[in-house]
Design a protein around this motif. Structure first.
Motif, PDB file in Angstrom:
ATOM      1  N   VAL A   1       3.145   6.002  -2.956  1.00 32.32           N
ATOM      2  CA  VAL A   1       4.304   6.720  -3.498  1.00 32.32           C
ATOM      3  C   VAL A   1       4.204   6.808  -5.015  1.00 32.32           C
ATOM      4  CG1 VAL A   1       6.816   6.634  -3.798  1.00 32.32           C
ATOM      5  CG2 VAL A   1       5.809   6.106  -1.574  1.00 32.32           C
ATOM      6  N   ARG A   2       3.801   5.715  -5.640  1.00 33.32           N
ATOM      7  CA  ARG A   2       3.670   5.707  -7.102  1.00 33.32           C
ATOM      8  C   ARG A   2       2.603   6.695  -7.558  1.00 33.32           C
ATOM      9  NH1 ARG A   2       0.735   0.699  -9.539  1.00 33.32           N
ATOM     10  NH2 ARG A   2      -0.899   1.884  -8.498  1.00 33.32           N
TER      11      ARG A   2
ATOM     12  N   LEU B   1       9.074   7.706 -12.361  1.00 33.73           N
ATOM     13  CA  LEU B   1       9.417   6.746 -11.311  1.00 33.73           C
ATOM     14  C   LEU B   1      10.873   6.314 -11.459  1.00 33.73           C
ATOM     15  CD1 LEU B   1       6.246   4.461 -11.221  1.00 33.73           C
ATOM     16  CD2 LEU B   1       7.008   6.011  -9.439  1.00 33.73           C
ATOM     17  N   ARG B   2      11.643   6.534 -10.410  1.00 31.78           N
ATOM     18  CA  ARG B   2      13.032   6.102 -10.379  1.00 31.78           C
ATOM     19  C   ARG B   2      13.258   5.321  -9.082  1.00 31.78           C
ATOM     20  NH1 ARG B   2      15.899   8.843 -14.255  1.00 31.78           N
ATOM     21  NH2 ARG B   2      14.931  10.767 -15.053  1.00 31.78           N
TER      22      ARG B   2
ATOM     23  N   VAL C   1      12.279   4.165  -3.446  1.00 32.82           N
ATOM     24  CA  VAL C   1      12.766   3.379  -2.311  1.00 32.82           C
ATOM     25  C   VAL C   1      12.877   4.214  -1.048  1.00 32.82           C
ATOM     26  CG1 VAL C   1      14.742   2.102  -1.411  1.00 32.82           C
ATOM     27  CG2 VAL C   1      13.979   1.709  -3.760  1.00 32.82           C
ATOM     28  N   VAL C   2      13.412   5.434  -1.168  1.00 32.16           N
ATOM     29  CA  VAL C   2      13.619   6.263   0.032  1.00 32.16           C
ATOM     30  C   VAL C   2      12.306   6.575   0.760  1.00 32.16           C
ATOM     31  CG1 VAL C   2      14.422   8.494   0.881  1.00 32.16           C
ATOM     32  CG2 VAL C   2      15.785   7.242  -0.796  1.00 32.16           C
TER      33      VAL C   2
ATOM     34  N   GLY D   1       0.817  -1.216   0.000  1.00 36.68           N
ATOM     35  CA  GLY D   1       0.000   0.000   0.000  1.00 36.68           C
ATOM     36  C   GLY D   1       0.851   1.266   0.000  1.00 36.68           C
ATOM     37  N   HIS D   2       1.964   1.246   0.738  1.00 36.05           N
ATOM     38  CA  HIS D   2       2.871   2.397   0.743  1.00 36.05           C
ATOM     39  C   HIS D   2       3.458   2.621  -0.655  1.00 36.05           C
ATOM     40  CE1 HIS D   2       2.367   2.813   4.906  1.00 36.05           C
ATOM     41  NE2 HIS D   2       3.281   1.966   5.334  1.00 36.05           N
TER      42      HIS D   2
END
Length: 202
Positions: A157-158, A168-169, A174-175, A152-153
């Motif tokens: 973020v996406r 998206l990178r 990730v951070v 879900g996180h």
């Protein structure tokens, strides 16, 4: 927190959690003892049937498997590049069967049941003074509960990236994903400490 458990009254739901987990362990061992594409293909068909029995619907079922499917696809591609077609096919079948069996067990077993079985399984180690059985059960339960939260996180973020027109990178995903996950973990740890769970004796 979200959960992977799905309410239902299927044969898997009615089966004892101990039997399901023991069966999953046995199936995992047997899958790696055979190299027959025919046997593995048959196992895959049975695993698909078990997963299809869940009251999820095709779209939701596929959505739940998507993160793992991407991982299996990457592993399969790498296997076909560095191994023979037969070796790569065997690896792909094994992983696919394991994924579906594990997803079926997880969807039909509550987190509390997982914790109970894991705690009981760790009792012999606790009697030897090696671990605290309750802590082992709690840790496994938290891992299972955090899987849908992390997914879900990632989706949040996406969506935030897409809404702002940001490409998206890996680093930009990730951070914040790590930060959100650590924040959730800190909240859960605070709730556990507030209830004194980690101070309770098994």
């Amino acid at each position: 927190m979200k959960t992977l458990y799905v309410d239902g009254n299927t044969a898997l739901h009615r089966l004892s959690p101990r039997v399901k987990l023991a069966g999953l362990m046995l199936a995992s061992i047997l899958l790696f003892l055979t190299r027959s594409p025919l046997a593995l293909g048959t196992a895959l068909a049975l695993a698909i049937y078990l997963y299809a029995m869940l009251p999820l619907g095709f779209k939701v079922s596929l959505h739940r498997l998507r993160p793992v499917l991407w991982t299996i696809a990457v592993v399969a591609l790498f296997s076909f590049l560095v191994q023979s077609a037969e070796e790569a096919t065997v690896a792909l079948l094994r992983l696919s069967v394991l994924m579906l069996l594990a997803a079926s067990v997880t969807a039909t077993t509550t987190v509390s049941a997982f914790i109970e079985v894991a705690t009981e399984a760790a009792r012999p180690l606790e009697r030897m003074g090696l671990v605290n059985a309750a802590d082992i059960g709690l840790a496994i339960g938290l891992v299972i509960r955090f899987v849908p939260d992390i997914t879900g996180h990632y989706q949040s973020v996406r969506d935030a990236h897409l809404a702002r027109g940001i490409k998206l990178r890996p680093l930009t995903v990730v951070v914040p994903l790590i930060i959100l996950t650590l924040k959730s973990a800190d909240e859960v740890a605070g709730a556990i400490d507030a209830r004194g769970i980690r101070n309770q004796k098994a």
